[in-house]
Design a protein around this motif. Structure first.
Motif, mmCIF file in Angstrom:
data_model
loop_
_atom_site.group_PDB
_atom_site.id
_atom_site.type_symbol
_atom_site.label_atom_id
_atom_site.label_comp_id
_atom_site.label_asym_id
_atom_site.label_seq_id
_atom_site.Cartn_x
_atom_site.Cartn_y
_atom_site.Cartn_z
ATOM 1 N N THR A 166 -2.897 26.066 0.878
ATOM 2 C CA THR A 166 -1.693 26.783 1.291
ATOM 3 C C THR A 166 -2.021 28.169 1.833
ATOM 4 O O THR A 166 -1.266 28.716 2.628
ATOM 5 C CB THR A 166 -0.700 26.909 0.115
ATOM 6 O OG1 THR A 166 -1.380 27.504 -0.990
ATOM 7 C CG2 THR A 166 -0.154 25.542 -0.280
ATOM 8 N N SER A 167 -3.117 28.730 1.416
ATOM 9 C CA SER A 167 -3.549 30.027 1.921
ATOM 10 C C SER A 167 -4.630 29.779 2.967
ATOM 11 O O SER A 167 -5.813 29.668 2.641
ATOM 12 C CB SER A 167 -4.089 30.884 0.771
ATOM 13 O OG SER A 167 -4.531 32.113 1.274
ATOM 14 N N LEU A 168 -4.209 29.682 4.215
ATOM 15 C CA LEU A 168 -5.143 29.384 5.299
ATOM 16 C C LEU A 168 -5.710 30.679 5.873
ATOM 17 O O LEU A 168 -5.027 31.709 5.916
ATOM 18 C CB LEU A 168 -4.437 28.593 6.393
ATOM 19 C CG LEU A 168 -3.922 27.220 5.963
ATOM 20 C CD1 LEU A 168 -3.072 26.598 7.067
ATOM 21 C CD2 LEU A 168 -5.081 26.301 5.615
ATOM 22 N N PRO A 169 -6.961 30.643 6.326
ATOM 23 C CA PRO A 169 -7.557 31.844 6.880
ATOM 24 C C PRO A 169 -6.863 32.261 8.172
ATOM 25 O O PRO A 169 -6.534 31.421 9.003
ATOM 26 C CB PRO A 169 -9.013 31.447 7.139
ATOM 27 C CG PRO A 169 -9.013 29.962 7.199
ATOM 28 C CD PRO A 169 -7.862 29.497 6.364
ATOM 29 N N ASP A 170 -6.617 33.534 8.302
ATOM 30 C CA ASP A 170 -6.059 34.098 9.528
ATOM 31 C C ASP A 170 -7.241 34.532 10.377
ATOM 32 O O ASP A 170 -7.958 35.464 10.026
ATOM 33 C CB ASP A 170 -5.154 35.275 9.189
ATOM 34 C CG ASP A 170 -4.483 35.876 10.421
ATOM 35 O OD1 ASP A 170 -4.889 35.546 11.558
ATOM 36 O OD2 ASP A 170 -3.567 36.685 10.238
ATOM 37 N N SER A 171 -7.453 33.858 11.476
ATOM 38 C CA SER A 171 -8.640 34.126 12.295
ATOM 39 C C SER A 171 -8.312 34.864 13.586
ATOM 40 O O SER A 171 -9.123 34.903 14.502
ATOM 41 C CB SER A 171 -9.355 32.807 12.604
ATOM 42 O OG SER A 171 -8.479 31.956 13.315
#
Length: 183
Positions: A166-171
Motif C-alpha cells: 500500500t505504500s508504493l515508492p514515489d519515484s
C-alpha cells in the motif's frame, strides 16, 4: 543549466529512485521477490537484477569496455537467465553491488564535459542486435540509462502494487527536488 549538468541531474534522480525501489522491496519475503508476473522481467527480483545489470553494462561501455558483462553473467545476457541470478545471492548483496555501481557512476559523471557528449561509444549488443558492434553517441547512452530506469521503475511499482503493497515508492523527480529543498 549545461547539458552535462542536466544529464548529471537525471542520473542523480535515477539513483535516488533506485534507492526508493530497493527500500520498498527490502521488506518483501523471498516468495514475494520471486513471484512470477507477466510484466517486466517476470519478478521483482529479476527486474532489480535487470536494472542493476543495465546500469553496470552501460557504465562499462562508457568507460571503454565494448563487451561488458555483469559479473556472473557468463552468457552475455542481461539477468533473467539462471547464471546471472546465481551471481547475486541475497538482497543485501544486491544492495551492496548497487552502491558500488552508483559510486562508479558518480565518479564517471563528475568527469564528463560538454565536448565528449558527442563522441561515439561502441558496444557489442546483447539484445535485439546480439553480437553486432554498435556505435552510439555518449549523450544518447547517458539519456537511455535514465529512460530505461524510469520505464523499468514503472513495471516494478506495478509489481509491488500487485503484491498488495500500500505504500508504493514515489519515484518522481519533483518529489526528489522537493525533498532536497526541505533538507
Amino acid at each position: 543549466m549545461t547539458s552535462v549538468e542536466l544529464i548529471t541531474r537525471l542520473h542523480e534522480h535515477r539513483m535516488w529512485s533506485n534507492r526508493q525501489l530497493l527500500n520498498a522491496s527490502e521488506a518483501l519475503s523471498e516468495a514475494q521477490l520471486r513471484k512470477v508476473f507477466k510484466i517486466g522481467q517476470g519478478s521483482v527480483w529479476k527486474t532489480l537484477l535487470h536494472m542493476l545489470a543495465a546500469e553496470y553494462v552501460w557504465l562499462e561501455a562508457l568507460e571503454g569496455n565494448e563487451t561488458p558483462l555483469m559479473p556472473g553473467d557468463r552468457e552475455g545476457l542481461l539477468p533473467g537467465n539462471q547464471q546471472a541470478e546465481e551471481a547475486i545471492q541475497s538482497f543485501n548483496e544486491l544492495q551492496l553491488k548497487w552502491e558500488d555501481v552508483d559510486r562508479r557512476w558518480n565518479t564517471y559523471l563528475s568527469s564528463l564535459n560538454e565536448s565528449n557528449l558527442d563522441e561515439f561509444v561502441y558496444k557489442v549488443s546483447t539484445s535485439s542486435q546480439k553480437g553486432n558492434r554498435l556505435g552510439t553517441k555518449r549523450s544518447d547512452i547517458l539519456l537511455h540509462v535514465c529512460t530505461h530506469a524510469q520505464y523499468t521503475t514503472a513495471q516494478l511499482v506495478n509489481m509491488l502494487k500487485q503484491l498488495g503493497r500500500t505504500s508504493l515508492p514515489d519515484s518522481m523527480l519533483i518529489t526528489m527536488a522537493r525533498q532536497e529543498n526541505r533538507e
